[in-house]
Write a protein that holds these residues in place. Structure first.
Motif, PDB file in Angstrom:
ATOM      1  N   MET A 167       5.049  -4.089   4.874  1.00  0.00           N
ATOM      2  CA  MET A 167       5.067  -2.685   4.453  1.00  0.00           C
ATOM      3  C   MET A 167       3.703  -2.042   4.679  1.00  0.00           C
ATOM      4  O   MET A 167       3.611  -0.892   5.084  1.00  0.00           O
ATOM      5  CB  MET A 167       5.479  -2.586   2.984  1.00  0.00           C
ATOM      6  N   LEU A 168       2.654  -2.816   4.422  1.00  0.00           N
ATOM      7  CA  LEU A 168       1.311  -2.263   4.638  1.00  0.00           C
ATOM      8  C   LEU A 168       1.073  -1.961   6.111  1.00  0.00           C
ATOM      9  O   LEU A 168       0.451  -0.966   6.464  1.00  0.00           O
ATOM     10  CB  LEU A 168       0.250  -3.240   4.122  1.00  0.00           C
ATOM     11  N   ASP A 169       1.609  -2.846   6.971  1.00  0.00           N
ATOM     12  CA  ASP A 169       1.465  -2.610   8.406  1.00  0.00           C
ATOM     13  C   ASP A 169       2.219  -1.367   8.849  1.00  0.00           C
ATOM     14  O   ASP A 169       1.852  -0.722   9.832  1.00  0.00           O
ATOM     15  CB  ASP A 169       1.983  -3.821   9.195  1.00  0.00           C
ATOM     16  N   SER A 170       3.296  -1.049   8.115  1.00  0.00           N
ATOM     17  CA  SER A 170       4.110   0.107   8.479  1.00  0.00           C
ATOM     18  C   SER A 170       3.557   1.410   7.923  1.00  0.00           C
ATOM     19  O   SER A 170       3.990   2.493   8.313  1.00  0.00           O
ATOM     20  CB  SER A 170       5.547  -0.075   7.970  1.00  0.00           C
ATOM     21  N   ASN A 171       2.620   1.304   7.005  1.00  0.00           N
ATOM     22  CA  ASN A 171       2.047   2.486   6.375  1.00  0.00           C
ATOM     23  C   ASN A 171       0.845   2.954   7.205  1.00  0.00           C
ATOM     24  O   ASN A 171      -0.200   2.321   7.218  1.00  0.00           O
ATOM     25  CB  ASN A 171       1.621   2.166   4.949  1.00  0.00           C
ATOM     26  N   LYS A 172       1.006   4.064   7.916  1.00  0.00           N
ATOM     27  CA  LYS A 172      -0.036   4.526   8.829  1.00  0.00           C
ATOM     28  C   LYS A 172      -0.721   5.781   8.304  1.00  0.00           C
ATOM     29  O   LYS A 172      -0.231   6.464   7.422  1.00  0.00           O
ATOM     30  CB  LYS A 172       0.568   4.781  10.215  1.00  0.00           C
ATOM     31  N   ASP A 173      -1.852   6.079   8.913  1.00  0.00           N
ATOM     32  CA  ASP A 173      -2.631   7.230   8.452  1.00  0.00           C
ATOM     33  C   ASP A 173      -1.867   8.537   8.607  1.00  0.00           C
ATOM     34  O   ASP A 173      -2.075   9.479   7.851  1.00  0.00           O
ATOM     35  CB  ASP A 173      -3.950   7.319   9.226  1.00  0.00           C
ATOM     36  N   ASN A 174      -1.001   8.604   9.592  1.00  0.00           N
ATOM     37  CA  ASN A 174      -0.274   9.852   9.832  1.00  0.00           C
ATOM     38  C   ASN A 174       1.105   9.825   9.193  1.00  0.00           C
ATOM     39  O   ASN A 174       2.038  10.451   9.680  1.00  0.00           O
ATOM     40  CB  ASN A 174      -0.152  10.102  11.333  1.00  0.00           C
ATOM     41  N   ASN A 175       1.242   9.115   8.074  1.00  0.00           N
ATOM     42  CA  ASN A 175       2.581   8.932   7.512  1.00  0.00           C
ATOM     43  C   ASN A 175       3.163  10.183   6.854  1.00  0.00           C
ATOM     44  O   ASN A 175       4.269  10.149   6.352  1.00  0.00           O
ATOM     45  CB  ASN A 175       2.594   7.769   6.511  1.00  0.00           C
ATOM     46  N   ASN A 176       2.440  11.276   6.846  1.00  0.00           N
ATOM     47  CA  ASN A 176       3.017  12.509   6.314  1.00  0.00           C
ATOM     48  C   ASN A 176       3.798  13.269   7.373  1.00  0.00           C
ATOM     49  O   ASN A 176       4.361  14.318   7.107  1.00  0.00           O
ATOM     50  CB  ASN A 176       1.919  13.429   5.759  1.00  0.00           C
ATOM     51  N   GLU A 177       3.819  12.738   8.599  1.00  0.00           N
ATOM     52  CA  GLU A 177       4.516  13.412   9.671  1.00  0.00           C
ATOM     53  C   GLU A 177       5.862  12.766   9.923  1.00  0.00           C
ATOM     54  O   GLU A 177       6.035  11.562   9.767  1.00  0.00           O
ATOM     55  CB  GLU A 177       3.685  13.349  10.957  1.00  0.00           C
ATOM     56  N   ALA A 178       6.826  13.537  10.310  1.00  0.00           N
ATOM     57  CA  ALA A 178       8.111  12.979  10.700  1.00  0.00           C
ATOM     58  C   ALA A 178       7.940  12.224  12.002  1.00  0.00           C
ATOM     59  O   ALA A 178       7.015  12.505  12.780  1.00  0.00           O
ATOM     60  CB  ALA A 178       9.139  14.086  10.878  1.00  0.00           C
ATOM     61  N   ILE A 179       8.808  11.265  12.258  1.00  0.00           N
ATOM     62  CA  ILE A 179       8.621  10.429  13.439  1.00  0.00           C
ATOM     63  C   ILE A 179       8.832  11.208  14.729  1.00  0.00           C
ATOM     64  O   ILE A 179       8.396  10.796  15.789  1.00  0.00           O
ATOM     65  CB  ILE A 179       9.577   9.228  13.408  1.00  0.00           C
ATOM     66  N   ASP A 180       9.510  12.348  14.663  1.00  0.00           N
ATOM     67  CA  ASP A 180       9.694  13.152  15.880  1.00  0.00           C
ATOM     68  C   ASP A 180       8.603  14.210  15.995  1.00  0.00           C
ATOM     69  O   ASP A 180       8.721  15.154  16.760  1.00  0.00           O
ATOM     70  CB  ASP A 180      11.076  13.799  15.889  1.00  0.00           C
ATOM     71  N   GLU A 181       7.522  14.036  15.192  1.00  0.00           N
ATOM     72  CA  GLU A 181       6.343  14.903  15.204  1.00  0.00           C
ATOM     73  C   GLU A 181       6.636  16.319  14.728  1.00  0.00           C
ATOM     74  O   GLU A 181       5.853  17.227  14.921  1.00  0.00           O
ATOM     75  CB  GLU A 181       5.725  14.939  16.607  1.00  0.00           C
ATOM     76  N   SER A 182       7.771  16.499  14.062  1.00  0.00           N
ATOM     77  CA  SER A 182       8.049  17.797  13.472  1.00  0.00           C
ATOM     78  C   SER A 182       7.389  17.847  12.102  1.00  0.00           C
ATOM     79  O   SER A 182       6.840  16.865  11.622  1.00  0.00           O
ATOM     80  CB  SER A 182       9.557  18.006  13.324  1.00  0.00           C
ATOM     81  N   ASP A 183       7.435  18.996  11.477  1.00  0.00           N
ATOM     82  CA  ASP A 183       6.831  19.132  10.149  1.00  0.00           C
ATOM     83  C   ASP A 183       7.886  19.193   9.059  1.00  0.00           C
ATOM     84  O   ASP A 183       7.624  19.680   7.964  1.00  0.00           O
ATOM     85  CB  ASP A 183       5.938  20.375  10.097  1.00  0.00           C
ATOM     86  N   GLU A 184       9.086  18.694   9.333  1.00  0.00           N
ATOM     87  CA  GLU A 184      10.167  18.781   8.360  1.00  0.00           C
ATOM     88  C   GLU A 184      10.049  17.749   7.255  1.00  0.00           C
ATOM     89  O   GLU A 184      10.657  17.879   6.215  1.00  0.00           O
ATOM     90  CB  GLU A 184      11.515  18.624   9.069  1.00  0.00           C
ATOM     91  N   TYR A 185       9.298  16.691   7.498  1.00  0.00           N
ATOM     92  CA  TYR A 185       9.136  15.662   6.475  1.00  0.00           C
ATOM     93  C   TYR A 185       7.685  15.620   6.030  1.00  0.00           C
ATOM     94  O   TYR A 185       6.782  15.498   6.846  1.00  0.00           O
ATOM     95  CB  TYR A 185       9.534  14.286   7.013  1.00  0.00           C
ATOM     96  N   THR A 186       7.448  15.778   4.754  1.00  0.00           N
ATOM     97  CA  THR A 186       6.102  15.671   4.215  1.00  0.00           C
ATOM     98  C   THR A 186       6.108  14.788   2.995  1.00  0.00           C
ATOM     99  O   THR A 186       7.112  14.656   2.307  1.00  0.00           O
ATOM    100  CB  THR A 186       5.522  17.059   3.830  1.00  0.00           C
ATOM    101  N   ASP A 187       4.980  14.197   2.717  1.00  0.00           N
ATOM    102  CA  ASP A 187       4.851  13.312   1.566  1.00  0.00           C
ATOM    103  C   ASP A 187       4.697  14.154   0.306  1.00  0.00           C
ATOM    104  O   ASP A 187       4.175  15.261   0.336  1.00  0.00           O
ATOM    105  CB  ASP A 187       3.612  12.432   1.757  1.00  0.00           C
ATOM    106  N   SER A 188       5.121  13.604  -0.828  1.00  0.00           N
ATOM    107  CA  SER A 188       5.089  14.387  -2.063  1.00  0.00           C
ATOM    108  C   SER A 188       3.674  14.629  -2.576  1.00  0.00           C
ATOM    109  O   SER A 188       3.478  15.378  -3.509  1.00  0.00           O
ATOM    110  CB  SER A 188       5.903  13.679  -3.151  1.00  0.00           C
ATOM    111  N   LYS A 189       2.688  13.977  -1.953  1.00  0.00           N
ATOM    112  CA  LYS A 189       1.311  14.261  -2.370  1.00  0.00           C
ATOM    113  C   LYS A 189       0.954  15.706  -2.036  1.00  0.00           C
ATOM    114  O   LYS A 189       0.132  16.323  -2.700  1.00  0.00           O
ATOM    115  CB  LYS A 189       0.349  13.302  -1.657  1.00  0.00           C
ATOM    116  N   SER A 190       1.561  16.248  -0.996  1.00  0.00           N
ATOM    117  CA  SER A 190       1.236  17.607  -0.601  1.00  0.00           C
ATOM    118  C   SER A 190       2.395  18.581  -0.796  1.00  0.00           C
ATOM    119  O   SER A 190       2.187  19.770  -0.881  1.00  0.00           O
ATOM    120  CB  SER A 190       0.812  17.633   0.873  1.00  0.00           C
TER     121      SER A 190
END
Length: 254
Positions: free
Chosen positions: A1-24
């Protein structure tokens, strides 16, 4: 899980902005698997959710199942005696061998059967649910499960169906010994089955075995006249009270 957690994890995998983390923000959408998907990193929230589920499934289930194991063996002294004899053999082997105790745990077949029978008779989950991701015809039945339909699997009823288990209301660990197993594996579902089975199931069972090895080795458990108190909440069977008498064994192998 740690390996899957990346710095850009607030972005959707298709690079859209439709998915954001609840921190923001609190904006979510379901991420569907596609043929061209090459990456699925875990967001911070997803990582925490997996950890919480792992601990909830592996710790809360441990406490509940361990309580019911002790209740069951207290009600059935002959089962408790067989379990004690297996535990004594386990400790004697450990004294004479340098084998890894974790590996030796696999030899506790009767203990496995006691735990499995406890989970059958006193399962904590009334039912499981799954959602079909495509239409599926149940061959030979004329029934088609439609996409997005919820499939309700009545675990409690399946476990106590005499067509699946002989004398279903009786506590009989022997039915889970390898040489006596006669039931279809999909009629025993305390942790679900398939790729969506319980995340903490194996972790919970290891903890229960560790506890039983020590408790049964040192103590004798006796039933009382106080009935078992259970209730139902959110599809779970909640044990409110387990009343037992505990007697310290006069001698045991250290």
């Amino acid at each position: 899980m740690l390996d899957s957690n990346k710095d850009n994890n607030n972005e959707a995998i298709d690079e859209s902005d439709e998915y954001t983390d609840s921190k923001s923000a609190e904006k979510y959408r379901e991420i569907q698997t596609t043929d061209d998907m090459t990456d699925k990193s875990l967001s911070y929230d997803e990582l925490i959710a997996q950890c919480v589920m792992f601990l909830a499934a592996g710790l809360e289930a441990t406490a509940a199942t361990l309580s019911m194991c002790l209740y069951a063996i207290a009600k059935h002294p002959e089962v408790q005696q067989k379990l004690y004899e297996e535990v004594i053999t386990f400790h004697e082997k450990q004294q004479k061998s340098s084998a890894d105790p974790y590996e030796t745990f696999h030899s506790l077949k009767y203990m496995d059967a006691v735990i499995d029978e406890t989970l059958r008779l006193y399962t904590a989950v009334l039912f499981h649910e799954r959602v079909a991701n495509e239409d599926y015809e149940l061959k030979g039945t004329g029934i088609t499960i439609k996409k997005d339909h919820v499939v309700h699997i009545p675990t409690y009823s399946i476990h106590r169906d005499p067509e699946n288990f002989a004398d279903p209301e009786e506590f009989k660990p022997e039915r889970f010994l390898p040489e006596y197993i006669a039931h279809n594996p999909y009629t025993y579902l305390p942790s679900g089955a398939g790729s969506r089975n319980c995340l903490g199931g194996r972790f919970a069972k290891l903890q229960i075995k560790l506890a039983l090895v020590n408790l049964v080795h040192r103590y004798v458990f006796h039933a009382t006249e106080k009935p078992l108190e259970q209730g139902v909440a959110n599809g779970l069977i909640i044990t409110k009270s387990v009343d037992l008498k505990i007697e310290k064994r006069s001698s045991f192998v250290k």
